[in-house]
Enzyme design. Sequence first.
Site, PDB file in Angstrom:
ATOM      1  N   TYR A  42       1.981   2.305  14.478  1.00 14.98           N
ATOM      2  CA  TYR A  42       2.891   2.966  15.411  1.00 14.98           C
ATOM      3  C   TYR A  42       2.248   3.248  16.760  1.00 14.98           C
ATOM      4  O   TYR A  42       2.877   3.815  17.632  1.00 14.98           O
ATOM      5  CB  TYR A  42       3.373   4.298  14.818  1.00 14.98           C
ATOM      6  CG  TYR A  42       4.449   4.153  13.785  1.00 14.98           C
ATOM      7  CD1 TYR A  42       4.411   3.118  12.868  1.00 14.98           C
ATOM      8  CD2 TYR A  42       5.496   5.046  13.726  1.00 14.98           C
ATOM      9  CE1 TYR A  42       5.388   2.991  11.899  1.00 14.98           C
ATOM     10  CE2 TYR A  42       6.488   4.917  12.766  1.00 14.98           C
ATOM     11  CZ  TYR A  42       6.423   3.886  11.855  1.00 14.98           C
ATOM     12  OH  TYR A  42       7.385   3.758  10.902  1.00 14.98           O
ATOM     13  N   LYS A  88      -2.804   2.736   1.146  1.00 15.45           N
ATOM     14  CA  LYS A  88      -2.766   1.398   0.543  1.00 15.45           C
ATOM     15  C   LYS A  88      -4.157   0.782   0.674  1.00 15.45           C
ATOM     16  O   LYS A  88      -4.313  -0.363   1.141  1.00 15.45           O
ATOM     17  CB  LYS A  88      -1.750   0.552   1.292  1.00 15.45           C
ATOM     18  CG  LYS A  88      -0.473   0.146   0.631  1.00 15.45           C
ATOM     19  CD  LYS A  88      -0.462  -0.050  -0.832  1.00 15.45           C
ATOM     20  CE  LYS A  88      -0.155  -1.473  -1.192  1.00 15.45           C
ATOM     21  NZ  LYS A  88      -0.286  -1.745  -2.632  1.00 15.45           N
ATOM     22  N   ASP A  91       2.587   2.424  -2.869  1.00 17.43           N
ATOM     23  CA  ASP A  91       3.696   1.829  -3.628  1.00 17.43           C
ATOM     24  C   ASP A  91       3.960   2.616  -4.910  1.00 17.43           C
ATOM     25  O   ASP A  91       5.106   2.902  -5.254  1.00 17.43           O
ATOM     26  CB  ASP A  91       3.427   0.336  -3.934  1.00 17.43           C
ATOM     27  CG  ASP A  91       2.009   0.069  -4.415  1.00 17.43           C
ATOM     28  OD1 ASP A  91       1.177   0.995  -4.356  1.00 17.43           O
ATOM     29  OD2 ASP A  91       1.738  -1.054  -4.858  1.00 17.43           O
ATOM     30  N   ASP A 144       6.237   7.922   7.554  1.00 18.40           N
ATOM     31  CA  ASP A 144       7.613   7.687   7.996  1.00 18.40           C
ATOM     32  C   ASP A 144       8.477   7.310   6.795  1.00 18.40           C
ATOM     33  O   ASP A 144       9.561   7.861   6.573  1.00 18.40           O
ATOM     34  CB  ASP A 144       7.608   6.559   9.036  1.00 18.40           C
ATOM     35  CG  ASP A 144       8.903   6.503   9.814  1.00 18.40           C
ATOM     36  OD1 ASP A 144       9.731   7.420   9.658  1.00 18.40           O
ATOM     37  OD2 ASP A 144       9.104   5.546  10.583  1.00 18.40           O
TER      38      ASP A 144
END
Length: 409
Positions: free
Chosen positions: A150, A217, A271, A295
């Site tokens: 971002y 992740k 995930d 987000d």
Amino acid sequence: MGLRIQADAHHHLIVPDNPIIPYIEGDGIGREIWAAAEPVIHAAVDKAFQGMKKIEFLELLFGETSFHTSDQRLEEDVLSRIREYRVAIKGPLATPVGRGIRSLDARIRQGLDLHTCIRPLRYYPPVPSPVKHPEKVDIVVFRENTEDLYAGIEWDARSDEARSLINILKSRMNCSISDTCAIGIKPISQEGTRRLVIRAVQYALDHDRASVTLMHKGDIMKYTEGGFRKWGYRAAVETFGDRVLTEEQLWSGYEGVVPQGRVVIKDRLADMMFAQMLLGPEQFDVIACPNLNGDYISDAVAAQVGGLGISPGANIGDECAVFEPTHGTAPDIAGKDMANPCAIILSGATMLDHLGWTSAAVLIRKGVAGALASGKVTRDLASNIPGGEAVSCSQFGRNIVAQIKAANL
Ligand code: NAI
């Protein structure tokens, strides 16, 4: 006469009994939701502190007017006022699509270096929810606000910049990448991670929360998201010492029961977290994550507990903090006194937490819970609640005030 909030050398707030707090009404429904929210905040503070504390709200003009004139001085004036008073609350601001104008919200966040976004997410019955047990959700997401994909470092496919970068990646770093790719860069720093995780753990300690989960992740993105995990653990241990413990320590030393006054630091793959958030949300408490994960997870959990319409938010930096609802200006219902003011009212509660006025924040949440439970709710909720009756935005605000006045302390 109100006084300015001050801060010590470690950025801890020194809050007078009568702080001046700037507010921006915002565009669209901003005026009506603020008109409902302000008396609620006053009523909660008045009751919690028996008239000994009172906020003096100071209006700052900002929004569609400043767009049309593109008045740079107005923007700078607003930012410097927020810096001066350290804490502010705002309604939603409109961003015209496709005119190349950066959103006003982004300008506030970047101009004030508000590096941490906080989203408290819990269920208020009988708000309609798509899951069987929304009441198991009571979490606070701390999302890094300035880094990650971002940060805005990206180039279009086939642009000169993308081509040059691809050439360097192929020729100097032996990367396999197609010449036609668009390119985005994902910066994640130890400093950025550190300040976020320290805030999240401090919040957990201050609010008797059992755990902070680092969401990442790192199995795939080893240096960026993996770095977030590594630096997050390090920041927690270096800053809080034996007030934090790992899951391993929790099981080897405490049979899985978190001792009073301590917080467990754990980490989970992003995930898996989406699955676990549906299957067992009660295992999560405070979540700290990089920008993109934050987000996704905050909007997903907001939907799980009944939508964005009631979700509060906050953007916090070292120097100042701005509290705001997460919904937009709702132009389709603006001026009709039918908007749901819950999100800005709950943002007010988060603001009171930030001031250390927790008892007033608790009263606001009780008042909102009571008003929603009565079934007399704004139109967006009424049609989805069995026996729900639609009331106006202003009436709903008055109902919350009545609930606060009647609440037990
Ligand atoms: P929106 O959130 O304004 O509206 C989406 C839908 O939700 C509409 O049907 C609206 O009526 C409804 N809605 C939103 N808030 C509600 C409330 N409090 N009570 C009842 N219904 C509500 O999102 P949209 O339409 O994408 O954006 C409109 C404008 O808001 C745009 O200019 C956008 O840039 C701006 N925006 C500003 C934000 C901010 O200042 N933080 C955040 C999101 C959007």
